[in-house]
Design an enzyme around this catalytic site. Structure first.
Site, PDB file in Angstrom:
ATOM      1  N   TYR A 150      20.689  61.943  44.915  1.00  0.00           N
ATOM      2  CA  TYR A 150      21.295  63.195  44.728  1.00  0.00           C
ATOM      3  C   TYR A 150      21.687  64.086  46.063  1.00  0.00           C
ATOM      4  O   TYR A 150      20.706  64.317  46.736  1.00  0.00           O
ATOM      5  CB  TYR A 150      20.641  64.149  43.726  1.00  0.00           C
ATOM      6  CG  TYR A 150      20.344  63.764  42.358  1.00  0.00           C
ATOM      7  CD1 TYR A 150      21.398  63.924  41.355  1.00  0.00           C
ATOM      8  CD2 TYR A 150      19.309  63.024  42.096  1.00  0.00           C
ATOM      9  CE1 TYR A 150      21.332  63.360  40.143  1.00  0.00           C
ATOM     10  CE2 TYR A 150      19.281  62.286  40.804  1.00  0.00           C
ATOM     11  CZ  TYR A 150      20.130  62.729  39.853  1.00  0.00           C
ATOM     12  OH  TYR A 150      19.945  62.206  38.341  1.00  0.00           O
ATOM     13  N   PRO A 166      26.442  65.971  33.218  1.00  0.00           N
ATOM     14  CA  PRO A 166      25.568  64.854  33.548  1.00  0.00           C
ATOM     15  C   PRO A 166      24.556  64.952  34.531  1.00  0.00           C
ATOM     16  O   PRO A 166      23.759  63.942  34.744  1.00  0.00           O
ATOM     17  CB  PRO A 166      26.674  63.775  34.166  1.00  0.00           C
ATOM     18  CG  PRO A 166      27.776  64.648  34.414  1.00  0.00           C
ATOM     19  CD  PRO A 166      27.794  66.041  33.766  1.00  0.00           C
ATOM     20  N   LYS A 194      20.788  63.607  30.963  1.00  0.00           N
ATOM     21  CA  LYS A 194      20.115  63.668  29.906  1.00  0.00           C
ATOM     22  C   LYS A 194      20.859  63.240  28.638  1.00  0.00           C
ATOM     23  O   LYS A 194      20.025  63.291  27.476  1.00  0.00           O
ATOM     24  CB  LYS A 194      19.678  65.091  29.941  1.00  0.00           C
ATOM     25  CG  LYS A 194      18.467  65.606  30.881  1.00  0.00           C
ATOM     26  CD  LYS A 194      17.336  65.093  30.855  1.00  0.00           C
ATOM     27  CE  LYS A 194      16.300  65.330  31.820  1.00  0.00           C
ATOM     28  NZ  LYS A 194      15.307  64.214  31.695  1.00  0.00           N
ATOM     29  N   HIS A 203      12.803  52.575  38.099  1.00  0.00           N
ATOM     30  CA  HIS A 203      12.371  53.454  39.230  1.00  0.00           C
ATOM     31  C   HIS A 203      11.387  54.436  38.954  1.00  0.00           C
ATOM     32  O   HIS A 203      10.705  54.644  37.771  1.00  0.00           O
ATOM     33  CB  HIS A 203      13.731  54.185  39.351  1.00  0.00           C
ATOM     34  CG  HIS A 203      14.916  53.710  39.639  1.00  0.00           C
ATOM     35  ND1 HIS A 203      15.092  53.556  40.981  1.00  0.00           N
ATOM     36  CD2 HIS A 203      15.946  53.239  38.853  1.00  0.00           C
ATOM     37  CE1 HIS A 203      16.371  52.909  40.939  1.00  0.00           C
ATOM     38  NE2 HIS A 203      16.778  52.582  39.782  1.00  0.00           N
ATOM     39  N   TYR A 263      12.626  65.896  34.894  1.00  0.00           N
ATOM     40  CA  TYR A 263      13.619  64.648  35.081  1.00  0.00           C
ATOM     41  C   TYR A 263      12.938  63.363  33.981  1.00  0.00           C
ATOM     42  O   TYR A 263      13.646  62.816  33.375  1.00  0.00           O
ATOM     43  CB  TYR A 263      13.104  64.233  36.617  1.00  0.00           C
ATOM     44  CG  TYR A 263      14.583  63.405  36.795  1.00  0.00           C
ATOM     45  CD1 TYR A 263      15.836  63.889  37.283  1.00  0.00           C
ATOM     46  CD2 TYR A 263      14.427  62.128  37.184  1.00  0.00           C
ATOM     47  CE1 TYR A 263      16.846  62.931  37.392  1.00  0.00           C
ATOM     48  CE2 TYR A 263      15.481  60.921  37.515  1.00  0.00           C
ATOM     49  CZ  TYR A 263      16.665  61.555  37.765  1.00  0.00           C
ATOM     50  OH  TYR A 263      17.705  60.536  37.717  1.00  0.00           O
TER      51      TYR A 263
HETATM   52  C1  PHB Z   1      24.735  57.407  36.465  1.00  0.00           C
HETATM   53  O1  PHB Z   1      24.146  56.429  36.775  1.00  0.00           O
HETATM   54  O2  PHB Z   1      25.754  57.297  35.629  1.00  0.00           O
HETATM   55  C2  PHB Z   1      23.767  58.709  36.580  1.00  0.00           C
HETATM   56  C3  PHB Z   1      22.751  58.745  37.308  1.00  0.00           C
HETATM   57  C4  PHB Z   1      21.989  60.117  37.342  1.00  0.00           C
HETATM   58  C5  PHB Z   1      22.591  60.959  36.740  1.00  0.00           C
HETATM   59  C6  PHB Z   1      23.934  61.120  36.166  1.00  0.00           C
HETATM   60  C7  PHB Z   1      24.596  59.971  36.088  1.00  0.00           C
HETATM   61  O3  PHB Z   1      21.956  62.297  36.962  1.00  0.00           O
END
Ligand code: PHB
Ligand code: APR
Length: 389
Positions: free
Chosen positions: A200, A292, A296, A72, A384
């Protein structure tokens, strides 16, 4: 038994450390409480920073990741009724990241261990760390009903948040920093094609996240109140709730299907200072937990392992302890940077029960600023993407 480094825990931190040490000619024994099937069954986050990807490749662990992972350039943020914006990691930093599940990394690490006949004892019990402040520590445990003793030079505590390693540092010598968030994430895994991007969402009904594991496996999450009963969330309810938190065109693009895994995880931040006591060094979740948001956790475990393996290699090849002596401070500096980033993203994207109108406006303004400012986006992209090791 005797070894150079006793590694407690065969999660990603412990197995990666054992692999890297082996490639530097350092002997280790890994002691794990659970069975391999149990460890492999845990579904965890799945976004790898470029630094993590590079390190896995460097140690010959990147083959399946490069075949099956999804690269990505950035991630999207949406919030109620506004246009989506893209945090472009590639443009700002010329870095990318990889969607590849921790479960797969764990499998890859076990298979690499099998190929070199790594010494990994599964299902050990009653593990205790002894004589940590002497030059000759040892570990006692039971394995297949037998009492065992493992002598070593160093112990790596990679046994996760609930392990024994951190507890073996006397309370008065460690300082704990903790924050609990008043919500959790309800996550599902579904054998359906994911959206094209990691997205998000901040919505009045709560945070939501669209992610992926492969072109045919999606991972979705929604914010739920603490104490939520998973029984109250059959798949139909989950899908209709997550769709309500995304803009219509994204909701329409979500392919629904039965969940193959469903769980609720609480959100918390936790850091233990120090990460060293005598001959014991903590790495990964044994020393810190991040919520989560931002994915990280695994990346931090990998950066700890990088610093620790480098320090142990310097000791065994040159006899110098400078990097070992600097380990806790070096690792903690990067830990705090990821802890802060995941705390920032958690605050930015969730609805806080009991939050005031003031908090709400400030959050909206932050999103507005992020959406409109090239500089703010570059700063978030840098965090990020993960700071260099
Ligand atoms: C996930 O794919 O489990 C995942 C992706 C991004 C995040 C947290 C979890 O910020
Ligand atoms: N003795 C031996 N092993 C133990 C003990 C013990 N007393 N206690 C726990 N363990 C094992 C656990 O069973 C687990 O397999 O230690 C391992 C720790 O693994 P993880 O919890 O996965 O921690 P870590 O390797 O640091 O990986 C961090 O996991 O939680 C996620 O987000 C986090 O992705 C990050 C990663």
């Amino acid at each position: 038994m005797k070894t150079q480094v006793a590694i407690i825990g065969a999660g990603p931190a412990g197995m990666l450390l054992s692999e890297i040490l082996h490639q530097h000619g350092i002997d280790s024994v890994v002691l794990e409480k659970h069975s391999r099937a149990y460890v492999l069954d845990r579904i965890r986050a799945g976004v790898l920073e470029q630094g993590t990807v590079d390190l896995l490749r460097q140690y010959g662990l990147g083959q399946r990741m490069d075949q099956e992972g999804h690269v990505h350039d950035g991630m999207k943020i949406v919030w109620a009724g506004r246009e989506t914006f893209f945090i472009d990691v590639k443009k700002h930093l010329n870095k990318q990241f990889m969607a590849y599940g921790q479960t797969n990394i764990q499998e890859d690490l076990y298979l690499a261990g099998d190929r070199r006949a790594a010494k990994v004892l599964m299902e050990v019990d009653n593990l205790q760390l002894m004589n940590l402040t002497s030059a000759h520590p040892h570990v006692t445990f039971t394995h297949q009903g037998e009492s065992m003793r493992l002598e070593c030079d160093y112990i790596a505590g990679c046994d996760g948040f609930h392990g024994v390693s951190r507890q073996s540092i006397p309370q008065e010598l460690r300082q704990e920093f903790e924050k609990e968030y008043p919500f959790g994430w309800l996550g599902i895994l579904s054998e359906t094609p994911p959206l094209d991007d990691i997205v998000y969402a901040n919505h009045p009904r709560g945070f939501a996240l669209a992610s992926m594991r492969s072109p045919t496996l999606s991972r979705y999450y929604i914010q739920v109140p603490i104490g939520t009963d998973i029984q109250e969330w059959p798949d139909d309810r989950f899908w209709s709730e997550i769709k309500s938190r995304f803009p219509k065109e994204m909701a329409d693009a979500m392919v629904t299907g039965p969940s193959i895994e469903k769980s609720i995880a609480p959100l918390r931040s936790y850091v233990c200072e120090t990460m060293r006591h005598g001959q014991l060094f903590l790495a990964g979740d044994a020393a810190h937990i991040v919520p989560p948001t931002g994915a990280k956790g695994l990346n931090l475990a990998v950066s700890d392992v990088f610093y620790l393996s480098r320090a142990l290699s310097a000791f065994y090849s040159q006899g110098t302890t400078a990097l070992l002596d600097a380990y806790s401070a070096t690792a903690l500096r990067r830990v705090w940077s990821s802890v802060r980033t995941s705390w920032y993203l958690t605050n930015l994207l969730h609805r806080f029960p009991g939050g005031s109108d003031f908090d709400q406006r400030a959050q909206e303004n932050e999103l507005d600023y992020l959406k409109s400012s090239h500089h703010a986006q570059a700063a978030l992209a840098e965090q990020y993407a993960g700071l260099p090791l």
